[in-house]
Design an enzyme around this catalytic site. Structure first.
Site, mmCIF file in Angstrom:
data_model
loop_
_atom_site.group_PDB
_atom_site.id
_atom_site.type_symbol
_atom_site.label_atom_id
_atom_site.label_comp_id
_atom_site.label_asym_id
_atom_site.label_seq_id
_atom_site.Cartn_x
_atom_site.Cartn_y
_atom_site.Cartn_z
ATOM 1 N N GLU A 58 0.834 -1.209 0.000
ATOM 2 C CA GLU A 58 0.000 0.000 0.000
ATOM 3 C C GLU A 58 0.863 1.251 0.000
ATOM 4 O OE1 GLU A 58 -0.078 -2.665 1.932
ATOM 5 O OE2 GLU A 58 -1.955 -2.849 3.034
ATOM 6 N N CYS A 101 0.299 1.553 7.345
ATOM 7 C CA CYS A 101 -0.327 1.925 6.065
ATOM 8 C C CYS A 101 -1.623 2.705 6.294
ATOM 9 C CB CYS A 101 -0.575 0.682 5.218
ATOM 10 S SG CYS A 101 0.969 -0.017 4.581
HETATM 11 N N1 THU Z 1 2.477 -6.298 4.185
HETATM 12 C C1 THU Z 1 1.974 -5.448 3.249
HETATM 13 O O1 THU Z 1 2.512 -5.337 2.143
HETATM 14 N N2 THU Z 1 0.883 -4.712 3.572
HETATM 15 C C2 THU Z 1 0.248 -4.760 4.772
HETATM 16 O O2 THU Z 1 -0.647 -3.962 5.012
HETATM 17 C C3 THU Z 1 0.630 -5.772 5.751
HETATM 18 C C4 THU Z 1 1.915 -6.465 5.513
HETATM 19 C C5 THU Z 1 3.668 -7.076 3.858
HETATM 20 C C6 THU Z 1 4.898 -6.693 4.645
HETATM 21 C C7 THU Z 1 5.708 -7.958 4.589
HETATM 22 O O3 THU Z 1 6.474 -7.958 3.402
HETATM 23 C C8 THU Z 1 4.675 -9.067 4.492
HETATM 24 O O4 THU Z 1 3.452 -8.449 4.146
HETATM 25 C C9 THU Z 1 4.490 -9.841 5.776
HETATM 26 O O5 THU Z 1 4.252 -9.005 6.824
#
Ligand code: THU
Length: 141
Positions: A58, A101
């Site tokens: 995000e 986020c």
């Molecule tokens: N992650 C996201 O890309 N967005 C979120 O809102 C939650 C977590 C990613 C971060 C990390 O690379 C993986 O998910 C596991 O936490």
């Protein structure tokens, strides 16, 4: 927002999971951010050996947009799954945005900003930022 546009955002978010760089968690996230003027900025999660340097999908999308001069946003679609599921476009759980986020959304979006979490283009839920971040701190909107 019409249903066709919602599905397009979800489709683009699903495509972005293929570009996710997630060798540590193995969890692939994709996002597609719709601007008020109808443009779509995409993002994926980008991990790092120093885990704290990881950027979520995000925020990748938001920072791409803001760095191109855009600060007015309508909606975001988010999908996430382990690598093997994502490769087959199978998203068995909704992927909700993390707290950091949500805070970035608070900075740039109004309370009615739409957050779509999806398992497929047919199976998704919609929330407002107000619902996912009540009593949020700050933001200039
Ligand atoms: N992650 C996201 O890309 N967005 C979120 O809102 C939650 C977590 C990613 C971060 C990390 O690379 C993986 O998910 C596991 O936490």
């Amino acid at each position: 927002m019409n249903k066709q546009l919602e599905k397009e955002l979800i489709q683009k978010a699903m495509e972005m999971t293929k570009l996710s760089y997630a060798p540590y968690s193995g969890y692939h996230v994709g996002a597609a951010l719709l601007t008020k003027d109808g443009r779509i900025f995409t993002g994926c999660n980008i991990e790092n050996a120093s885990y704290g340097a990881t950027n979520c999908a995000e925020r990748t999308a938001f920072f791409k947009a803001v760095s191109e001069g855009i600060k007015d946003f309508e909606a975001i679609a988010i999908v996430g799954a382990p690598a093997d599921e994502a490769a087959e476009n199978t998203f068995s759980d909704y992927a909700y945005p993390c707290g950091i986020c949500r805070q970035v959304m608070q900075e740039f979006c109004t309370k009615d900003f739409c957050i779509i979490v999806a398992k497929s283009t047919e199976d998704y839920k919609k929330y407002t930022l107000q619902e996912l971040l009540p009593f949020g701190f700050g933001g200039l909107h």
